[in-house]
Design a protein around this motif. Sequence first.
Motif, mmCIF file in Angstrom:
data_model
loop_
_atom_site.group_PDB
_atom_site.id
_atom_site.type_symbol
_atom_site.label_atom_id
_atom_site.label_comp_id
_atom_site.label_asym_id
_atom_site.label_seq_id
_atom_site.Cartn_x
_atom_site.Cartn_y
_atom_site.Cartn_z
ATOM 1 N N SER A 292 -28.745 -21.128 50.804
ATOM 2 C CA SER A 292 -28.592 -19.811 51.437
ATOM 3 C C SER A 292 -28.107 -18.821 50.383
ATOM 4 C CB SER A 292 -27.555 -19.868 52.552
ATOM 5 O OG SER A 292 -27.927 -20.845 53.484
ATOM 6 N N ILE A 296 -21.787 -11.975 45.969
ATOM 7 C CA ILE A 296 -20.335 -11.863 45.754
ATOM 8 C C ILE A 296 -20.150 -10.656 44.835
ATOM 9 C CG2 ILE A 296 -20.423 -13.695 43.969
ATOM 10 C CD1 ILE A 296 -17.447 -14.247 44.874
ATOM 11 N N GLN A 310 -9.121 -13.929 53.071
ATOM 12 C CA GLN A 310 -9.369 -14.293 54.464
ATOM 13 C C GLN A 310 -8.189 -15.137 54.937
ATOM 14 O OE1 GLN A 310 -13.176 -16.325 54.669
ATOM 15 N NE2 GLN A 310 -14.290 -14.572 53.831
ATOM 16 N N SER A 322 -17.565 -11.315 49.627
ATOM 17 C CA SER A 322 -18.810 -12.087 49.634
ATOM 18 C C SER A 322 -19.436 -12.075 51.023
ATOM 19 C CB SER A 322 -18.560 -13.530 49.187
ATOM 20 O OG SER A 322 -17.638 -14.126 50.064
ATOM 21 N N PHE A 324 -23.330 -13.551 53.264
ATOM 22 C CA PHE A 324 -24.704 -14.091 53.255
ATOM 23 C C PHE A 324 -25.728 -12.958 53.348
ATOM 24 C CE2 PHE A 324 -22.135 -17.642 54.635
ATOM 25 C CZ PHE A 324 -22.727 -18.720 54.000
ATOM 26 N N GLN A 356 -24.721 -18.715 40.661
ATOM 27 C CA GLN A 356 -24.140 -20.065 40.637
ATOM 28 C C GLN A 356 -24.500 -20.786 41.938
ATOM 29 O OE1 GLN A 356 -19.907 -20.202 41.585
ATOM 30 N NE2 GLN A 356 -19.569 -21.787 40.048
ATOM 31 N N TRP A 358 -23.349 -23.079 44.818
ATOM 32 C CA TRP A 358 -22.017 -23.370 45.366
ATOM 33 C C TRP A 358 -22.197 -24.272 46.571
ATOM 34 C CZ3 TRP A 358 -17.493 -23.035 43.322
ATOM 35 C CH2 TRP A 358 -16.325 -22.994 44.097
ATOM 36 N N PHE A 360 -20.156 -25.352 48.973
ATOM 37 C CA PHE A 360 -19.295 -25.281 50.178
ATOM 38 C C PHE A 360 -19.651 -24.109 51.070
ATOM 39 C CE2 PHE A 360 -16.656 -26.734 46.529
ATOM 40 C CZ PHE A 360 -16.660 -28.086 46.861
ATOM 41 N N PRO A 361 -19.672 -24.225 52.379
ATOM 42 C CA PRO A 361 -19.598 -25.480 53.129
ATOM 43 C C PRO A 361 -20.910 -26.248 53.027
ATOM 44 C CG PRO A 361 -19.862 -23.632 54.619
ATOM 45 C CD PRO A 361 -19.822 -23.069 53.245
ATOM 46 N N MET A 366 -24.934 -18.329 44.958
ATOM 47 C CA MET A 366 -24.047 -17.175 44.796
ATOM 48 C C MET A 366 -24.663 -16.222 43.776
ATOM 49 S SD MET A 366 -21.540 -18.158 46.755
ATOM 50 C CE MET A 366 -20.552 -16.702 46.480
ATOM 51 N N ALA A 425 -15.265 -21.197 39.613
ATOM 52 C CA ALA A 425 -15.854 -20.315 40.633
ATOM 53 C C ALA A 425 -16.374 -19.042 39.965
ATOM 54 C CB ALA A 425 -14.807 -19.971 41.678
ATOM 55 N N ILE A 426 -17.497 -18.569 40.465
ATOM 56 C CA ILE A 426 -18.120 -17.387 39.829
ATOM 57 C C ILE A 426 -17.265 -16.136 40.035
ATOM 58 C CG2 ILE A 426 -19.632 -16.601 41.713
ATOM 59 C CD1 ILE A 426 -21.850 -16.552 39.416
ATOM 60 N N ALA A 427 -16.409 -16.137 41.087
ATOM 61 C CA ALA A 427 -15.502 -15.015 41.322
ATOM 62 C C ALA A 427 -14.589 -14.823 40.097
ATOM 63 C CB ALA A 427 -14.664 -15.289 42.560
#
Length: 443
Positions: A292, A296, A310, A322, A324, A356, A358, A360-361, A366, A425-427
């Motif tokens: 999906s 971000i 969050q 971020s 979808f 990237q 990712w 999860f979930p 990303m 993480a890309i963040a």
Amino acid sequence: MLWRQTPEKLEGRKGRRKKGRKERGEKRERNEQEQSPEVNPSRELRASSLGRTTAPSAPSAGSDSEPAEWLRCCRRSPGSGAGPCRWRRHTAQQGHQLWVLVMAVVYQALHRRVSSLVCRLHSTYVRKMRYLNQLKEDDSLCRQAQASGAFYLFHNLSPFLQKVGKKYLVPQLSAAEMKQILEKLPEAEQWLEKSVLIGCSDEHRPHFALDLGALDKSAIESELQGSFTDLRKALFVVDGKDSPLLASAQSLLQWHDSHQYCSKTGQPTQKNPAGSKRVCHASGVTYYPQMSPVVITLVSDGSRCLLARQPSFPQGMFTALSGFCDMGENVEETVRREVAEEVGLEVESLRYSASQHWPFPSSCLMIACHALVGAQRTEISMDTLELEEARWFGLEEIVEGLKREPRSSKQDDGSFLPWFPPKQAIAHQLIREWVQQQSAQTA
Ligand SMILES: NC(=O)c1ccc[n+]([C@@H]2O[C@H](COP(=O)([O-])OP(=O)(O)OC[C@H]3O[C@@H](n4cnc5c(N)ncnc54)[C@H](O)[C@@H]3O)[C@@H](O)[C@H]2O)c1
């Protein structure tokens, strides 16, 4: 005895000397003419074929003064006090041109060598990718490859790791070792069929991932002297190069686990040996693993950046916004919509940074971007359903936050100082890029 010179003898000798000088002069002229480009077309041809366009040009037909001037110039002896000889100037130019030519040849040779090295590296990659594609397309080739493959083990989607000293390694098992483990199971042969292709070495040794969730976990752990570790932990303890491999292997295994039945007929689907697709033979529908797309975005107003958290995040952790992608949206549209929805700001411009996978979930792609909002339109209006806090951070606070560990962020009064996602993480990459950009601007 004194040799006496009679006037006749003297006259005779003078005459012979004069004649000799005349003959030598004629000979020198003949030599000079032979050396001149005018009478040596082969030399001229060689020079012009090497592209020496600055060589003195041969006197043109019909010009009387030029040949004479040419020869006069060439006859001047060195140190005679005359101006620079065109012929010697020509020779110096030729020397310079020869030097340029040698340098060009050396450069070309070096260039060829570097290109061939790059080409070889490139062709290793190309051959590897083509081999992997063949394995995905050719079922019997893929089954044969399993016999020489290396296997990564999972148990209910948790990868198997071995701790050696302070390091966590991701062991590869050979097909023979796999058989030893699987022998204890009924239908052992079928177990290898459940594996999915996740890559191969430069030497074309294929890599497979296999989930042994149906087996006794502790029995395998004690036999192989390691442990099945939750992926969220595993990704942050293994070597950086192993993280993407574990993430994509787990995502592929997870996709197969959740696509065992056709959504149209409800009939079981069959995977191909490589695990690159599943087919429902009742309907003929082929299913392919999917990711999906998620954008971000690190929003900046030129001197500050916006981070949010969050309620489900670990305490003190802030990250970039971020969301979808909606069906039919492009990346730019998703960035503008998500920023508007989550913090009520309008993006003026945006720039792609990197992407990237990712896990999860479940599998996300990303897509990381930097976005700029107008310096006069920075008032945040937060979506309280999705976010707990969103605020602007200055450069200093970001630099401090990057140094902070989650554990060291807790203060005496129980509150938490801000910290940011780890480097995997890309963040994290987006935040670092922003710091570099700001530091360059203020320097
Ligand atoms: N690698 C990183 O640096 C990084 C940073 C932030 C977020 N992420 C990941 O980005 C993803 C999205 O983050 P988020 O905070 O918006 O997610 P989220 O999990 O909070 O989801 C937000 C909403 O999107 C919807 N949603 C869930 N799965 C969806 C899907 N597959 N397709 C479409 N809509 C879906 C649901 O309504 C959900 O409530 C998460 O997987 C998260 O782990 C990664």
